[in-house]
Design a protein around this motif. Structure first.
Motif, PDB file in Angstrom:
ATOM      1  N   ARG A   1       0.799  -1.215   0.000  1.00 18.77           N
ATOM      2  CA  ARG A   1       0.000   0.000   0.000  1.00 18.77           C
ATOM      3  C   ARG A   1       0.838   1.275   0.000  1.00 18.77           C
ATOM      4  O   ARG A   1       0.452   2.265  -0.570  1.00 18.77           O
ATOM      5  CB  ARG A   1      -0.945   0.023   1.219  1.00 18.77           C
ATOM      6  CG  ARG A   1      -1.881  -1.144   1.279  1.00 18.77           C
ATOM      7  CD  ARG A   1      -2.645  -1.372  -0.015  1.00 18.77           C
ATOM      8  NE  ARG A   1      -3.480  -0.264  -0.412  1.00 18.77           N
ATOM      9  CZ  ARG A   1      -4.795  -0.211  -0.254  1.00 18.77           C
ATOM     10  NH1 ARG A   1      -5.443  -1.207   0.300  1.00 18.77           N
ATOM     11  NH2 ARG A   1      -5.464   0.837  -0.663  1.00 18.77           N
TER      12      ARG A   1
ATOM     13  N   GLU B   1      -5.149   3.691  13.052  1.00 22.60           N
ATOM     14  CA  GLU B   1      -4.057   4.236  12.245  1.00 22.60           C
ATOM     15  C   GLU B   1      -2.935   3.223  12.041  1.00 22.60           C
ATOM     16  O   GLU B   1      -2.618   2.444  12.935  1.00 22.60           O
ATOM     17  CB  GLU B   1      -3.486   5.495  12.914  1.00 22.60           C
ATOM     18  CG  GLU B   1      -4.529   6.602  13.005  1.00 22.60           C
ATOM     19  CD  GLU B   1      -3.948   7.884  13.553  1.00 22.60           C
ATOM     20  OE1 GLU B   1      -2.831   7.850  14.096  1.00 22.60           O
ATOM     21  OE2 GLU B   1      -4.626   8.911  13.430  1.00 22.60           O
TER      22      GLU B   1
ATOM     23  N   GLY C   1      -1.545   6.013   7.142  1.00 16.70           N
ATOM     24  CA  GLY C   1      -2.872   5.727   6.621  1.00 16.70           C
ATOM     25  C   GLY C   1      -3.734   5.197   7.744  1.00 16.70           C
ATOM     26  O   GLY C   1      -3.298   5.103   8.885  1.00 16.70           O
TER      27      GLY C   1
ATOM     28  N   SER D   1      -7.017   3.398   3.779  1.00 16.31           N
ATOM     29  CA  SER D   1      -6.907   4.671   3.087  1.00 16.31           C
ATOM     30  C   SER D   1      -5.584   5.332   3.463  1.00 16.31           C
ATOM     31  O   SER D   1      -5.346   5.603   4.641  1.00 16.31           O
ATOM     32  CB  SER D   1      -8.066   5.581   3.496  1.00 16.31           C
ATOM     33  OG  SER D   1      -7.865   6.877   2.997  1.00 16.31           O
ATOM     34  N   PRO D   2      -4.704   5.573   2.483  1.00 14.74           N
ATOM     35  CA  PRO D   2      -3.444   6.236   2.817  1.00 14.74           C
ATOM     36  C   PRO D   2      -3.670   7.711   3.145  1.00 14.74           C
ATOM     37  O   PRO D   2      -4.638   8.318   2.681  1.00 14.74           O
ATOM     38  CB  PRO D   2      -2.602   6.085   1.550  1.00 14.74           C
ATOM     39  CG  PRO D   2      -3.570   5.802   0.455  1.00 14.74           C
ATOM     40  CD  PRO D   2      -4.812   5.227   1.070  1.00 14.74           C
ATOM     41  N   VAL D   3      -2.779   8.259   3.942  1.00 10.87           N
ATOM     42  CA  VAL D   3      -2.813   9.684   4.237  1.00 10.87           C
ATOM     43  C   VAL D   3      -2.467  10.460   2.961  1.00 10.87           C
ATOM     44  O   VAL D   3      -1.664   9.999   2.145  1.00 10.87           O
ATOM     45  CB  VAL D   3      -1.803   9.989   5.360  1.00 10.87           C
ATOM     46  CG1 VAL D   3      -1.545  11.471   5.497  1.00 10.87           C
ATOM     47  CG2 VAL D   3      -2.283   9.415   6.670  1.00 10.87           C
TER      48      VAL D   3
END
Ligand SMILES: [Zn+2]
Length: 112
Positions: A21, A57, A81, A92-94
């Motif tokens: 990811r 997180e 993420g 969901s990545p940052v």
């Protein structure tokens, strides 16, 4: 379902639930970081030294260098993420453009 986080390829990737990811070679703006004296470091991500989960997180300590002043080092824990849905493991990545603030504390131990 537990979240499974690992480094792959000598820290070049972070896998979340067996999917690659997050990769190195991005520039991350880091504020209040521990590596150099720049107010906001443009930090070139060269490897992930440690990864961990602090639900929801996903966090990592990042090895690399500030391209503004050239200082190399390993950051404190940075959120990379978050797991949106623990049931499916949806991740969901940052936002890579967003400024991140490393945190010396990491509340849970590393997964291994
Ligand atoms: Zn710097």
């Amino acid at each position: 379902m537990t979240t499974d986080v690992h480094q792959l390829d000598d820290g070049a990737w972070i896998s979340v639930n067996d999917e690659r990811r997050i990769s190195v070679s991005d520039l991350w703006p880091l504020a209040r970081q521990n590596v150099c004296d720049c107010e906001t470091a443009d930090f070139l991500v060269e490897g992930f030294a440690e990864v961990g989960v602090d639900h929801p997180e996903i966090q990592a300590r990042v090895a690399g260098r500030c391209i503004t002043c050239g200082t190399e080092g390993v950051t404190d824990w940075v959120t990379v993420g978050r797991v949106i849905d623990p049931e499916t493991g949806e991740f969901s990545p940052v936002d890579p453009q967003g400024v991140r603030v490393p945190d010396r504390r990491h509340r849970l131990s590393r997964p291994e």
